[in-house]
Write a protein that holds these residues in place. Structure first.
Motif, PDB file in Angstrom:
ATOM      1  N   THR A 116       0.832  -1.208   0.000  1.00  0.00           N
ATOM      2  CA  THR A 116       0.000   0.000   0.000  1.00  0.00           C
ATOM      3  C   THR A 116       0.864   1.253   0.000  1.00  0.00           C
ATOM      4  O   THR A 116       0.608   2.200  -0.760  1.00  0.00           O
ATOM      5  CB  THR A 116      -0.951   0.002   1.217  1.00  0.00           C
ATOM      6  OG1 THR A 116      -1.753  -1.194   1.166  1.00  0.00           O
ATOM      7  CG2 THR A 116      -1.857   1.213   1.231  1.00  0.00           C
ATOM      8  N   ALA A 117       1.897   1.265   0.831  1.00  0.00           N
ATOM      9  CA  ALA A 117       2.795   2.426   0.899  1.00  0.00           C
ATOM     10  C   ALA A 117       3.506   2.642  -0.435  1.00  0.00           C
ATOM     11  O   ALA A 117       3.619   3.780  -0.909  1.00  0.00           O
ATOM     12  CB  ALA A 117       3.806   2.239   2.027  1.00  0.00           C
ATOM     13  N   LEU A 118       3.981   1.580  -1.048  1.00  0.00           N
ATOM     14  CA  LEU A 118       4.659   1.712  -2.342  1.00  0.00           C
ATOM     15  C   LEU A 118       3.707   2.216  -3.427  1.00  0.00           C
ATOM     16  O   LEU A 118       4.086   3.058  -4.253  1.00  0.00           O
ATOM     17  CB  LEU A 118       5.283   0.384  -2.763  1.00  0.00           C
ATOM     18  CG  LEU A 118       6.597   0.030  -2.080  1.00  0.00           C
ATOM     19  CD1 LEU A 118       6.971  -1.424  -2.354  1.00  0.00           C
ATOM     20  CD2 LEU A 118       7.711   0.969  -2.542  1.00  0.00           C
ATOM     21  N   SER A 119       2.485   1.709  -3.430  1.00  0.00           N
ATOM     22  CA  SER A 119       1.506   2.160  -4.428  1.00  0.00           C
ATOM     23  C   SER A 119       1.221   3.652  -4.286  1.00  0.00           C
ATOM     24  O   SER A 119       1.043   4.359  -5.284  1.00  0.00           O
ATOM     25  CB  SER A 119       0.191   1.392  -4.286  1.00  0.00           C
ATOM     26  OG  SER A 119       0.363   0.060  -4.677  1.00  0.00           O
ATOM     27  N   GLU A 124       2.587   7.178   4.793  1.00  0.00           N
ATOM     28  CA  GLU A 124       1.499   7.896   5.460  1.00  0.00           C
ATOM     29  C   GLU A 124       0.133   7.301   5.128  1.00  0.00           C
ATOM     30  O   GLU A 124      -0.754   7.258   5.974  1.00  0.00           O
ATOM     31  CB  GLU A 124       1.541   9.387   5.113  1.00  0.00           C
ATOM     32  CG  GLU A 124       2.755  10.119   5.673  1.00  0.00           C
ATOM     33  CD  GLU A 124       2.923   9.952   7.178  1.00  0.00           C
ATOM     34  OE1 GLU A 124       1.939  10.139   7.923  1.00  0.00           O
ATOM     35  OE2 GLU A 124       4.040   9.625   7.614  1.00  0.00           O
ATOM     36  N   VAL A 125      -0.037   6.809   3.905  1.00  0.00           N
ATOM     37  CA  VAL A 125      -1.322   6.216   3.509  1.00  0.00           C
ATOM     38  C   VAL A 125      -1.606   4.975   4.352  1.00  0.00           C
ATOM     39  O   VAL A 125      -2.703   4.816   4.889  1.00  0.00           O
ATOM     40  CB  VAL A 125      -1.336   5.892   2.003  1.00  0.00           C
ATOM     41  CG1 VAL A 125      -2.566   5.090   1.621  1.00  0.00           C
ATOM     42  CG2 VAL A 125      -1.240   7.159   1.189  1.00  0.00           C
ATOM     43  N   SER A 126      -0.610   4.088   4.487  1.00  0.00           N
ATOM     44  CA  SER A 126      -0.792   2.877   5.281  1.00  0.00           C
ATOM     45  C   SER A 126      -1.017   3.212   6.750  1.00  0.00           C
ATOM     46  O   SER A 126      -1.882   2.631   7.405  1.00  0.00           O
ATOM     47  CB  SER A 126       0.433   1.967   5.153  1.00  0.00           C
ATOM     48  OG  SER A 126       0.651   1.606   3.811  1.00  0.00           O
ATOM     49  N   LYS A 127      -0.244   4.152   7.264  1.00  0.00           N
ATOM     50  CA  LYS A 127      -0.337   4.528   8.674  1.00  0.00           C
ATOM     51  C   LYS A 127      -1.683   5.145   9.020  1.00  0.00           C
ATOM     52  O   LYS A 127      -2.229   4.899  10.085  1.00  0.00           O
ATOM     53  CB  LYS A 127       0.762   5.541   9.030  1.00  0.00           C
ATOM     54  CG  LYS A 127       2.122   4.946   9.173  1.00  0.00           C
ATOM     55  CD  LYS A 127       3.099   6.046   9.559  1.00  0.00           C
ATOM     56  CE  LYS A 127       4.515   5.548   9.613  1.00  0.00           C
ATOM     57  NZ  LYS A 127       5.463   6.625   9.927  1.00  0.00           N
TER      58      LYS A 127
END
Length: 149
Positions: A116-119, A124-127
């Motif tokens: 998710t973070a790599l995408s 911050e998106v995953s967190k």
């Protein structure tokens, strides 16, 4: 059918040195030998070896495996001890499976997290993702982790 130590090793995937060690520890009490002292593995030893390797996979120490094999030699008077030992091994393996499943779940979570973070190009998106936007498997993992705290 008789087998040489090399044949026994090839058939079972157990090293020759390990087979010799097992014999020295008394795990093959009735193994035959040639006049020259060479071990001859029978079907009995091959079956015993399967049980030894199974019990080793349960993290059972060699001395306890030896005790089990001694009970087998003693006959029916030790049926209860042998049964109890296998139930204890089963409990041990069930606990190990639960621990492994927890580890697998953590690794799956981290795979999702970093995918998710790599995408998104940022952690911050995953967190900051709300739980309802996460895949169900990840939601379950997060809830289980919160219960343990």
């Amino acid at each position: 059918m008789p087998y040489s130590i090399g044949e026994a090793a090839r058939m079972t995937g157990v090293n020759i040195s390990t087979l010799r060690y097992y014999d020295r520890e008394g795990l093959f009490p009735k193994i035959s030998r040639t006049d020259g002292g060479i071990r001859i593995f029978s079907d009995v030893e091959m079956e015993t070896l399967q049980i030894i390797e199974c019990l080793k996979m349960t993290d059972m120490p060699i001395k306890d495996i030896k005790q089990f094999l001694d009970w087998c030699q003693a006959g029916d008077s030790t049926l209860q001890q042998r049964r109890d030992m296998f139930y204890e091994r089963l409990d041990c393996m069930n606990r190990k499976m639960q621990e492994l499943q927890q580890t697998i779940n953590t690794v799956k979570y981290k795979c999702w997290y970093y995918d998710t973070a790599l995408s998104a190009g940022t952690e911050e998106v995953s967190k900051n993702m709300s739980e309802k936007d996460m895949p169900e498997e990840i939601q379950i993992y997060k809830r289980e982790m919160m219960r343990k705290k």
